[in-house]
Design a protein around this motif. Sequence first.
Motif, short mmCIF file in Angstrom:
data_model
loop_
_atom_site.label_atom_id
_atom_site.label_comp_id
_atom_site.label_asym_id
_atom_site.label_seq_id
_atom_site.Cartn_x
_atom_site.Cartn_y
_atom_site.Cartn_z
N ASN A 126 0.86 -1.18 0.00
CA ASN A 126 0.00 0.00 0.00
C ASN A 126 0.91 1.23 0.00
OD1 ASN A 126 -2.79 1.21 0.41
ND2 ASN A 126 -1.63 2.18 2.06
N VAL A 127 0.43 2.31 -0.60
CA VAL A 127 1.25 3.52 -0.69
C VAL A 127 0.57 4.72 -0.04
CG1 VAL A 127 2.30 5.18 -2.29
CG2 VAL A 127 2.43 2.74 -2.77
N VAL A 128 -0.72 4.85 -0.23
CA VAL A 128 -1.44 6.03 0.26
C VAL A 128 -2.63 5.63 1.11
CG1 VAL A 128 -3.03 7.86 -0.52
CG2 VAL A 128 -0.77 7.66 -1.54
N HIS A 129 -2.83 6.34 2.19
CA HIS A 129 -4.06 6.22 2.98
C HIS A 129 -4.71 7.59 3.01
CE1 HIS A 129 -6.08 5.99 7.19
NE2 HIS A 129 -6.94 5.68 6.23
N ASP A 130 -5.94 7.67 2.54
CA ASP A 130 -6.67 8.92 2.42
C ASP A 130 -7.97 8.79 3.21
OD1 ASP A 130 -7.48 11.40 1.60
OD2 ASP A 130 -7.70 10.89 -0.53
N PRO A 131 -8.01 9.25 4.46
CA PRO A 131 -9.21 9.05 5.29
C PRO A 131 -10.40 9.83 4.77
CG PRO A 131 -7.69 10.55 6.38
CD PRO A 131 -6.96 10.00 5.18
N ASN A 132 -11.57 9.30 5.02
CA ASN A 132 -12.79 10.00 4.65
C ASN A 132 -13.14 11.09 5.66
OD1 ASN A 132 -13.43 7.81 2.55
ND2 ASN A 132 -15.24 9.10 2.47
N THR A 133 -14.06 11.94 5.25
CA THR A 133 -14.50 13.04 6.10
C THR A 133 -16.03 13.12 6.09
OG1 THR A 133 -14.52 14.66 4.30
CG2 THR A 133 -12.45 14.39 5.52
N ILE A 134 -16.56 13.80 7.07
CA ILE A 134 -17.94 14.29 7.03
C ILE A 134 -17.82 15.78 6.80
CG2 ILE A 134 -20.12 14.51 8.25
CD1 ILE A 134 -19.36 11.63 7.61
N GLY A 180 -21.77 15.87 2.76
CA GLY A 180 -21.00 14.99 1.89
C GLY A 180 -20.08 14.12 2.72
N THR A 181 -19.77 12.97 2.18
CA THR A 181 -18.69 12.18 2.77
C THR A 181 -17.72 11.88 1.64
OG1 THR A 181 -18.07 10.08 3.82
CG2 THR A 181 -20.12 10.10 2.55
N MET A 182 -16.50 12.38 1.78
CA MET A 182 -15.50 12.23 0.72
C MET A 182 -14.12 12.14 1.35
SD MET A 182 -15.61 16.14 -0.82
CE MET A 182 -17.39 16.06 -0.97
N ALA A 183 -13.18 11.65 0.59
CA ALA A 183 -11.81 11.54 1.08
C ALA A 183 -11.26 12.93 1.39
CB ALA A 183 -10.93 10.84 0.06
N LEU A 184 -10.39 12.99 2.39
CA LEU A 184 -9.84 14.27 2.82
C LEU A 184 -9.13 14.99 1.68
CD1 LEU A 184 -9.26 16.28 5.10
CD2 LEU A 184 -7.24 14.91 5.69
N SER A 185 -8.42 14.25 0.83
CA SER A 185 -7.70 14.87 -0.28
C SER A 185 -8.64 15.62 -1.22
CB SER A 185 -6.90 13.83 -1.06
OG SER A 185 -7.77 12.94 -1.76
N GLY A 225 -2.57 16.25 -1.47
CA GLY A 225 -3.38 16.00 -0.29
C GLY A 225 -3.35 14.57 0.17
N ASN A 226 -2.34 13.81 -0.25
CA ASN A 226 -2.24 12.39 0.10
C ASN A 226 -1.10 12.13 1.08
OD1 ASN A 226 -4.35 11.20 -1.47
ND2 ASN A 226 -3.12 11.59 -3.30
N SER A 227 -1.34 11.27 2.03
CA SER A 227 -0.32 10.89 3.00
C SER A 227 0.35 9.59 2.59
CB SER A 227 -0.94 10.71 4.39
OG SER A 227 -1.44 11.93 4.88
N LEU A 228 1.66 9.59 2.53
CA LEU A 228 2.41 8.38 2.23
C LEU A 228 2.27 7.40 3.39
CD1 LEU A 228 4.43 7.02 0.25
CD2 LEU A 228 6.28 8.08 1.56
N ASP A 229 1.83 6.20 3.09
CA ASP A 229 1.59 5.18 4.12
C ASP A 229 1.97 3.82 3.53
OD1 ASP A 229 0.80 3.77 6.33
OD2 ASP A 229 -1.36 3.99 5.98
N ILE A 230 3.27 3.50 3.59
CA ILE A 230 3.77 2.26 3.01
C ILE A 230 3.48 1.10 3.96
CG2 ILE A 230 5.79 1.00 2.20
CD1 ILE A 230 5.16 3.25 0.35
N VAL A 231 2.71 0.13 3.45
CA VAL A 231 2.41 -1.10 4.18
C VAL A 231 2.73 -2.25 3.23
CG1 VAL A 231 0.66 -2.45 5.39
CG2 VAL A 231 0.55 0.05 5.45
N VAL A 232 3.65 -3.12 3.63
CA VAL A 232 4.25 -4.07 2.67
C VAL A 232 3.88 -5.52 2.99
CG1 VAL A 232 6.44 -4.93 1.75
CG2 VAL A 232 6.15 -2.50 2.21
#
Length: 314
Positions: free
Chosen positions: A116-124, A198-203, A282-289
């Motif tokens: 995994n490379v990116v984690h983009d949390p959702n928002t309200i 709306g509910t959408m990714a933070l980015s 607007g993306n956070s690098l989140d490497i999970v291997v």
Amino acid sequence: MLKRTLATILLSALSAAAFADYPDKPITVVVGYSPGGGTDVLARVVGKYLEKALGDDASVVVKNQPGAGGQIGFTSVAEAKPDGYTLGTFNLPAALALTFDRHAAYDADSFDYIANVVHDPNTIVVSRNSPYHSLDELIEAAKAKPGSLSVALASLGGNDHFSALLMEAAAGVDFNLIPFEGASMARTTLMGGHVAVGTMALSQTVGFEDDLRVLAVLDDQRSSYAPNVPTAKEQGYDVEMGSYRGFVAPKGLPDALESRLEAAFRHLADNPDLRRELAAQGNSLDIVVGEDYRRLAEAQSDIAGDLWKHQPWK
């Protein structure tokens, strides 16, 4: 026993030697979405850093195979030869949610999970003109008139939809869910005041701070992109959901190639240039291997499966 051990060592050595020149031709990364979208941009950005991490004049080529919500691309990767020369972008939870609401020629066991490379949390999120200035105010309004608050979603069966369903369950409310054809259309409708929430990714809120008010981030901690916005958990609602984007290979990748690719992605975790380039989107690098990524995918699949069981969307 000794003979068997020696044979295993010899086989491993021969396998490593056979792939010592990898890659000796371009690596194709299949993207199941159209050019210019978030996943496509991610693939092209990461691809150039992956080339450097692999070395030996490695070449990464992006191939777009859009259609059926990404299913065409995911299927293409699952059915490709596991030789290390076909990888695919993989969107969670959407990629595995597709296996519940339709017939799919792949499932969670059809891939080797590279990273995994990116984690983009959702928002309200609401419009800046909205009367709601906190998540509690929004929930109170939803409880006062069940089903009256319209919530814009990018589509059904993805992280936006699941965020709304999980929020409903956590808060004990009913929303009026309205799916659109993509996040940009949902956002435009929200900014225009045609829907309440709306509910959408933070980015997807980055750059629209003058038009949108984020009431909650659906993650386990606050985001550096919105440090003043509390999480839903901080506000008493145990909800986490977002978009994970990474890279998979067809099931059966030789161990030597899988290890080589995993090592390359681990190297990217400390790359400040990649981190900055993703941050600009607007993306956070989140490497999970490797196995950690597989477990992440299985957990996301379980969430989608449970929601499908209790609230099927088709």
